[in-house]
Write a protein that holds these residues in place. Structure first.
Motif, PDB file in Angstrom:
ATOM      1  N   ASN A   3     -33.183 -27.137 -25.055  1.00  0.00           N
ATOM      2  CA  ASN A   3     -33.091 -27.858 -26.312  1.00  0.00           C
ATOM      3  C   ASN A   3     -33.192 -29.361 -26.117  1.00  0.00           C
ATOM      4  O   ASN A   3     -33.536 -30.095 -27.037  1.00  0.00           O
ATOM      5  CB  ASN A   3     -31.757 -27.555 -26.988  1.00  0.00           C
ATOM      6  CG  ASN A   3     -31.910 -26.507 -28.053  1.00  0.00           C
ATOM      7  OD1 ASN A   3     -33.019 -26.122 -28.365  1.00  0.00           O
ATOM      8  ND2 ASN A   3     -30.812 -26.048 -28.594  1.00  0.00           N
ATOM      9  N   ARG A  41     -33.928 -29.294 -33.233  1.00  0.00           N
ATOM     10  CA  ARG A  41     -32.934 -28.699 -34.119  1.00  0.00           C
ATOM     11  C   ARG A  41     -33.166 -27.198 -34.268  1.00  0.00           C
ATOM     12  O   ARG A  41     -32.227 -26.430 -34.441  1.00  0.00           O
ATOM     13  CB  ARG A  41     -32.986 -29.383 -35.489  1.00  0.00           C
ATOM     14  CG  ARG A  41     -32.549 -30.843 -35.449  1.00  0.00           C
ATOM     15  CD  ARG A  41     -32.559 -31.454 -36.834  1.00  0.00           C
ATOM     16  NE  ARG A  41     -32.170 -32.852 -36.772  1.00  0.00           N
ATOM     17  CZ  ARG A  41     -30.916 -33.283 -36.787  1.00  0.00           C
ATOM     18  NH1 ARG A  41     -29.929 -32.404 -36.849  1.00  0.00           N
ATOM     19  NH2 ARG A  41     -30.633 -34.569 -36.733  1.00  0.00           N
ATOM     20  N   VAL A  42     -34.441 -26.795 -34.229  1.00  0.00           N
ATOM     21  CA  VAL A  42     -34.779 -25.373 -34.327  1.00  0.00           C
ATOM     22  C   VAL A  42     -35.803 -25.052 -33.245  1.00  0.00           C
ATOM     23  O   VAL A  42     -36.846 -25.701 -33.168  1.00  0.00           O
ATOM     24  CB  VAL A  42     -35.368 -25.027 -35.713  1.00  0.00           C
ATOM     25  CG1 VAL A  42     -35.660 -23.536 -35.788  1.00  0.00           C
ATOM     26  CG2 VAL A  42     -34.432 -25.455 -36.828  1.00  0.00           C
ATOM     27  N   ARG A  66     -38.188 -16.205 -39.911  1.00  0.00           N
ATOM     28  CA  ARG A  66     -37.574 -17.420 -39.370  1.00  0.00           C
ATOM     29  C   ARG A  66     -38.626 -18.429 -38.934  1.00  0.00           C
ATOM     30  O   ARG A  66     -38.445 -19.639 -39.079  1.00  0.00           O
ATOM     31  CB  ARG A  66     -36.670 -17.059 -38.187  1.00  0.00           C
ATOM     32  CG  ARG A  66     -35.348 -16.413 -38.583  1.00  0.00           C
ATOM     33  CD  ARG A  66     -34.615 -15.895 -37.364  1.00  0.00           C
ATOM     34  NE  ARG A  66     -34.514 -16.907 -36.309  1.00  0.00           N
ATOM     35  CZ  ARG A  66     -34.162 -16.634 -35.067  1.00  0.00           C
ATOM     36  NH1 ARG A  66     -33.903 -15.385 -34.707  1.00  0.00           N
ATOM     37  NH2 ARG A  66     -34.079 -17.602 -34.178  1.00  0.00           N
ATOM     38  N   THR A  70     -39.644 -23.303 -38.872  1.00  0.00           N
ATOM     39  CA  THR A  70     -39.375 -24.030 -37.623  1.00  0.00           C
ATOM     40  C   THR A  70     -40.239 -25.275 -37.472  1.00  0.00           C
ATOM     41  O   THR A  70     -39.995 -26.096 -36.595  1.00  0.00           O
ATOM     42  CB  THR A  70     -39.637 -23.123 -36.410  1.00  0.00           C
ATOM     43  OG1 THR A  70     -41.019 -22.744 -36.415  1.00  0.00           O
ATOM     44  CG2 THR A  70     -38.750 -21.875 -36.441  1.00  0.00           C
TER      45      THR A  70
END
Length: 224
Positions: A3, A41-42, A66, A70
């Motif tokens: 991340n 963040r995603v 989902r 993104t």
């Protein structure tokens, strides 16, 4: 997938091999040396398909949903499967058709039966196949047992599905509706194994390589 990226100029194009997470993709973090740290963040969604059953179809649909939020411009679907249930395949196909984002299909080692059909639903130009991978096409099997009338009904449904999926595959590849139906018939309806180059000849595969997913972060100034 990481991340956070604290990336120096020398590490700007460092490749993180996602095969450690079960994916045959390389992930390149291309970040401007003017930026000290980046937080995603995603995470981008990368879907892996090994099975075709109700559970895997539900997971596939959830991940496709989902992925619409993104910020990614393409959804990679990595296929390495012997196949499975055709109705579960149809659910996955519906999810791809509903997607606002193009889907890239990638054969890692094998795409057989339902796997081969799902592969054909990658966007034109975005169907990737490892040069050493194998694709296999065959007729739909119902596995029907029971009373004679039940077996007849199942056989009729199998014929309907068989015609439907072969015609879908043909359309995806820019071929006449009966293109694959005729080829399978000419082979006596036996399992049809294709190497990567042959799959490309029929326009099933567009590129004989594993693609790279790049996350590019840049810094720009403007004066209005």
């Amino acid at each position: 997938m990481k991340n956070y990226y604290n990336i120096s100029q020398e590490e700007k194009e460092e490749i993180i091999n996602l095969s450690q997470s079960g994916y045959a993709l390389n992930f390149i973090a291309d970040v401007s040396h003017h930026i000290k740290a980046v937080e995603l963040r995603v995470d981008p969604i990368i879907i892996r398909v090994n099975k075709f059953d109700e559970e895997s179809a539900k997971e596939f649909t959830d991940l496709m949903s989902r992925a619409q939020n993104t910020g990614q411009s393409v959804i990679p679907v990595v296929i390495d499967s012997y196949g499975g249930q055709v109705y579960s395949l149809m659910s996955m196909i519906s999810a791809i058709r509903a997607s606002r984002i193009p889907v890239a299909t990638i054969i890692e080692g094998k795409a057989m039966s339902c796997g081969a059909l799902l592969f054909s639903f990658g966007a034109e130009g975005m169907r990737y196949m490892d040069p050493d991978a194998t694709l296999m096409i065959h007729d739909v099997s119902t596995g029907a047992i029971g009373k004679i009338e039940e077996v007849k009904a199942d056989a009729k449904e199998g014929e309907r599905l068989n015609k439907k999926v072969y015609e879908m595959m043909a359309r995806n590849c820019g071929k006449p509706a009966d293109y694959f139906l005729k080829l399978v018939h000419d082979r006596g309806h036996a399992d049809w194994y294709l190497e990567a180059q042959e799959a490309k000849t029929h326009n099933l595969a567009n590129e004989l390589r594993i693609p790279t997913l790049t996350c590019k972060v840049d810094l720009k100034y403007s004066l209005d």
